[in-house]
Design a protein around this motif. Sequence first.
Motif, PDB file in Angstrom:
ATOM      1  N   THR A 214       0.855  -1.186   0.000  1.00 35.94           N
ATOM      2  CA  THR A 214       0.000   0.000   0.000  1.00 35.94           C
ATOM      3  C   THR A 214       0.889   1.233   0.000  1.00 35.94           C
ATOM      4  N   VAL A 215       0.254   2.399  -0.067  1.00 35.20           N
ATOM      5  CA  VAL A 215       1.009   3.646  -0.054  1.00 35.20           C
ATOM      6  C   VAL A 215       1.801   3.807   1.247  1.00 35.20           C
ATOM      7  N   LEU A 216       1.363   3.146   2.339  1.00 31.85           N
ATOM      8  CA  LEU A 216       2.084   3.235   3.604  1.00 31.85           C
ATOM      9  C   LEU A 216       3.389   2.462   3.576  1.00 31.85           C
ATOM     10  N   GLU A 217       3.560   1.599   2.579  1.00 28.95           N
ATOM     11  CA  GLU A 217       4.826   0.883   2.447  1.00 28.95           C
ATOM     12  C   GLU A 217       5.613   1.354   1.223  1.00 28.95           C
ATOM     13  N   HIS A 218       4.954   1.513   0.086  1.00 31.51           N
ATOM     14  CA  HIS A 218       5.709   1.851  -1.122  1.00 31.51           C
ATOM     15  C   HIS A 218       5.820   3.351  -1.356  1.00 31.51           C
ATOM     16  N   GLY A 219       5.141   4.135  -0.533  1.00 32.16           N
ATOM     17  CA  GLY A 219       5.301   5.575  -0.627  1.00 32.16           C
ATOM     18  C   GLY A 219       4.454   6.211  -1.716  1.00 32.16           C
ATOM     19  N   PHE A 220       4.533   7.521  -1.778  1.00 34.78           N
ATOM     20  CA  PHE A 220       3.777   8.297  -2.761  1.00 34.78           C
ATOM     21  C   PHE A 220       4.580   8.395  -4.066  1.00 34.78           C
ATOM     22  N   ASP A 221       3.911   8.120  -5.173  1.00 24.60           N
ATOM     23  CA  ASP A 221       4.538   8.298  -6.486  1.00 24.60           C
ATOM     24  C   ASP A 221       4.272   9.715  -6.955  1.00 24.60           C
ATOM     25  N   VAL A 222       5.314  10.513  -7.037  1.00 23.57           N
ATOM     26  CA  VAL A 222       5.204  11.921  -7.409  1.00 23.57           C
ATOM     27  C   VAL A 222       5.696  12.088  -8.835  1.00 23.57           C
ATOM     28  N   GLY A 223       4.881  12.684  -9.672  1.00 20.72           N
ATOM     29  CA  GLY A 223       5.278  12.932 -11.056  1.00 20.72           C
ATOM     30  C   GLY A 223       6.342  14.008 -11.155  1.00 20.72           C
ATOM     31  N   ALA A 442      13.229  -2.693   4.436  1.00 16.14           N
ATOM     32  CA  ALA A 442      13.831  -2.765   5.766  1.00 16.14           C
ATOM     33  C   ALA A 442      13.769  -1.424   6.502  1.00 16.14           C
ATOM     34  N   SER A 443      13.529  -0.340   5.772  1.00 12.47           N
ATOM     35  CA  SER A 443      13.489   0.976   6.412  1.00 12.47           C
ATOM     36  C   SER A 443      12.098   1.358   6.887  1.00 12.47           C
ATOM     37  N   ILE A 444      11.088   0.549   6.597  1.00 14.63           N
ATOM     38  CA  ILE A 444       9.713   0.867   6.954  1.00 14.63           C
ATOM     39  C   ILE A 444       9.370   0.306   8.329  1.00 14.63           C
ATOM     40  N   HIS A 445       8.572   1.045   9.097  1.00 12.55           N
ATOM     41  CA  HIS A 445       8.133   0.595  10.424  1.00 12.55           C
ATOM     42  C   HIS A 445       6.963  -0.380  10.274  1.00 12.55           C
ATOM     43  N   TYR A 446       7.177  -1.616  10.681  1.00  6.94           N
ATOM     44  CA  TYR A 446       6.109  -2.608  10.643  1.00  6.94           C
ATOM     45  C   TYR A 446       5.655  -3.000  12.063  1.00  6.94           C
ATOM     46  N   ASP A 447       6.171  -2.297  13.070  1.00 10.56           N
ATOM     47  CA  ASP A 447       5.989  -2.749  14.445  1.00 10.56           C
ATOM     48  C   ASP A 447       4.754  -2.145  15.104  1.00 10.56           C
ATOM     49  N   ASP A 448       3.594  -2.400  14.516  1.00 10.66           N
ATOM     50  CA  ASP A 448       2.323  -2.019  15.102  1.00 10.66           C
ATOM     51  C   ASP A 448       2.222  -0.502  15.276  1.00 10.66           C
ATOM     52  N   LEU A 449       1.433  -0.046  16.253  1.00  8.52           N
ATOM     53  CA  LEU A 449       1.150   1.379  16.384  1.00  8.52           C
ATOM     54  C   LEU A 449       1.780   1.997  17.639  1.00  8.52           C
ATOM     55  N   GLN A 450       2.923   1.444  18.080  1.00  8.86           N
ATOM     56  CA  GLN A 450       3.577   2.015  19.262  1.00  8.86           C
ATOM     57  C   GLN A 450       3.890   3.499  19.069  1.00  8.86           C
ATOM     58  N   THR A 482      12.087  20.596  -0.162  1.00 12.08           N
ATOM     59  CA  THR A 482      12.775  19.339  -0.459  1.00 12.08           C
ATOM     60  C   THR A 482      11.906  18.388  -1.269  1.00 12.08           C
ATOM     61  N   ARG A 483      12.551  17.635  -2.126  1.00 11.06           N
ATOM     62  CA  ARG A 483      11.872  16.612  -2.917  1.00 11.06           C
ATOM     63  C   ARG A 483      11.495  15.393  -2.063  1.00 11.06           C
ATOM     64  N   PHE A 484      11.939  15.369  -0.793  1.00  7.35           N
ATOM     65  CA  PHE A 484      11.678  14.218   0.079  1.00  7.35           C
ATOM     66  C   PHE A 484      10.482  14.431   1.006  1.00  7.35           C
ATOM     67  N   SER A 485       9.673  15.436   0.728  1.00  7.99           N
ATOM     68  CA  SER A 485       8.571  15.774   1.629  1.00  7.99           C
ATOM     69  C   SER A 485       7.634  14.596   1.875  1.00  7.99           C
ATOM     70  N   LEU A 486       7.128  13.982   0.812  1.00  9.13           N
ATOM     71  CA  LEU A 486       6.176  12.881   0.967  1.00  9.13           C
ATOM     72  C   LEU A 486       6.864  11.601   1.434  1.00  9.13           C
ATOM     73  N   ALA A 487       8.144  11.448   1.146  1.00 12.81           N
ATOM     74  CA  ALA A 487       8.889  10.304   1.691  1.00 12.81           C
ATOM     75  C   ALA A 487       8.949  10.411   3.214  1.00 12.81           C
ATOM     76  N   GLY A 488       9.148  11.634   3.710  1.00 11.91           N
ATOM     77  CA  GLY A 488       9.166  11.832   5.150  1.00 11.91           C
ATOM     78  C   GLY A 488       7.853  11.455   5.792  1.00 11.91           C
ATOM     79  N   MET A 489       6.741  11.710   5.122  1.00  6.70           N
ATOM     80  CA  MET A 489       5.433  11.385   5.688  1.00  6.70           C
ATOM     81  C   MET A 489       5.267   9.881   5.851  1.00  6.70           C
ATOM     82  N   VAL A 490       5.798   9.104   4.933  1.00  6.25           N
ATOM     83  CA  VAL A 490       5.669   7.644   5.036  1.00  6.25           C
ATOM     84  C   VAL A 490       6.637   7.074   6.067  1.00  6.25           C
ATOM     85  N   LEU A 491       7.901   7.539   6.045  1.00  2.00           N
ATOM     86  CA  LEU A 491       8.901   6.976   6.952  1.00  2.00           C
ATOM     87  C   LEU A 491       8.640   7.356   8.405  1.00  2.00           C
TER      88      LEU A 491
END
Length: 625
Positions: A214-223, A442-450, A482-491
């Motif tokens: 989902t977008v929570l794992e693969h991130g936002f695709d920005v054109g 490996a950089s994505i948080h999968y550890d529930d909602l702590q 920064t071009r990493f704005s939406l990447a920051g939202m996911v990470l």
Amino acid sequence: MTDHRSWETAEKLPRDGLVSPVVGDVGTRSRARASRGTWLGRLAVLTGLYLACTAAFKGQIRFGNQPHVGVEYRVGDVKWGPCTGEGEVEGAECGTQCKCMCSLLQSLKWQESGTDIVCSVPLDYTDRDAGVAKIALGRYKSTSGNRKGSVFLNPGGPGSPGKWLATQMGPYVQMLLGEDYDVIGFDPRGIGETEPQTQCFPSPGTHFAFIANTVLEHGFDVGPNLTDPKNRDHLIHQQREADALWQTQMRVCEQTMGDKLRYMGTVNIARDIEFMTSLLDGEGAPINYYGLSYGTVLGQFLVNMFPDRVGRVVLDGVVDAIDWTTFPAYKWGRHLQTSSEAAYQRLMSACAEVGPLRCALAKKENEDPDAIMSRVESFIEDLHYHPLAVHNATMPGILTSGRARLLLFAAIEAPELWSIAALALDMAMNGDGSAALDVQRASIHYDDLQRSAISCNDNTVPDVPTAEEVIDEHLWVLEHVTRFSLAGMVLETDFGCHHWPVTPPERFTGPWNHTLRNPILIVSNTADPITPLATGKLVNERFGSSSRLLVQDSAGHCALAMPSLCMIGNMRAFFADGTLPEEGTVCPMDGSQFPDSDAVNAYTVEDKKMLESARRVAKAMLKKW
């Protein structure tokens, strides 16, 4: 300052900066947001707790349902014993913090657990009937023979456990902070071995399955064209998907945990540290603390809630606690990501400097860094239109532009992993996306909602944002910051708090500029992609004479991300006797982001030990991949 009066009296006292959701204004009733982990707030001053809770208890104490007569305990004791987990260092001790309201409880529930004693305690200082909790902690004792107290550690997140920082990393932490202190690691509310745990999904695998692909794992695709209306429409669609996912997992959390979620948050963590300091070092003893990233938010809570207890406190990689508690997370990028592009440029410049033998993205010696960046950006733009099929990753999938951007953003946070990221990207640019996909996952948080359990309890969100509002904010940041704005939202995973199902008993709303018993040391590096130097300067100015800023000239998330003998020397001097660095001190980093064995051999044996300790602690506290 803690007021040592009875609990009943304390309930009637005004609480500086502490707002009850019942009596606060609209902004303080709502919640949401923030940055890494789990804990919560409470509406009652810790006053009187230490005197009441360390009184000797004799007579009948219940073990389960059975009376236990004639055993003497002190409420608030910690029973230390040897640690039995894998990887524990020799000399480490484990125990359970017993934090109780004493006179408010009609009976205390105790359990035997190996060499530890578990004390069941109230979850909520404002409601004695709310239930009980226990806090797990570890200790690595002072080795100098001149013990000066305890130093509590928080590795950030929020949501990261901390007990093992003492039990497995204690000797290395002492190399950085000095041997005069006991190193104390603990698992905050909802985390690790501390109970109750924040566990919304049945298992980590279940949560992984929920967000996978989902977008929570693969991130936002920005054109590539930020002004294209079709790009905006596509991002709004992705944001609506993300918001529905956040809402779903928070409803799952409400079903499985209910009101227990109220008792996680930073106010409680600060209270826990204050109490444990009194327990371990004596009533009124100075509070010593070392926190990174989100840990700097906890540090700001701690020193402003207990300004007269401040001992030696170091905050590295600063998040502004005012932003953390008052702004919705989708607006943080304007402040938190102002150095992301500088960090990205440092990656490319370092790659060009070391050449193709040590950085796979470089194609010749002394290549122009802009040429390397141009190739990488062209590849990412093409992925927007032509995702790369990856059949040979650990879990087969596709490499999209969103995934590639997430990989790069995670990389610029961790400079000593730049060689891995460069190799993974180079392989992908040559048709093999397996390493890139594995590293990104490996950089994505999968550890529930702590993490959400902390940030959403800390934050106040006045209104529910529309998808259009969120995306328009990020489009502005993408264009101007920064071009990493939406990447920051996911990470960072601090979003969707407007769906958080509970309200905490209390929040701390400041003031954030108390005069402190002792000045604190604020540390920032010059190219931190998520906690920039500008924020360190802001918080330092807010404290005035109660703080000093120390700068390290390096990239990465927190100064600790890259070792520096200058930084280590200044921290050891500060913990030794409060010595502050001279105003304007800037420390150089030692070593290269792309490892060089010849450079390491140039250091003395003692310096090598210091640098190796810094690397080990950095890998422990700033875990990436």
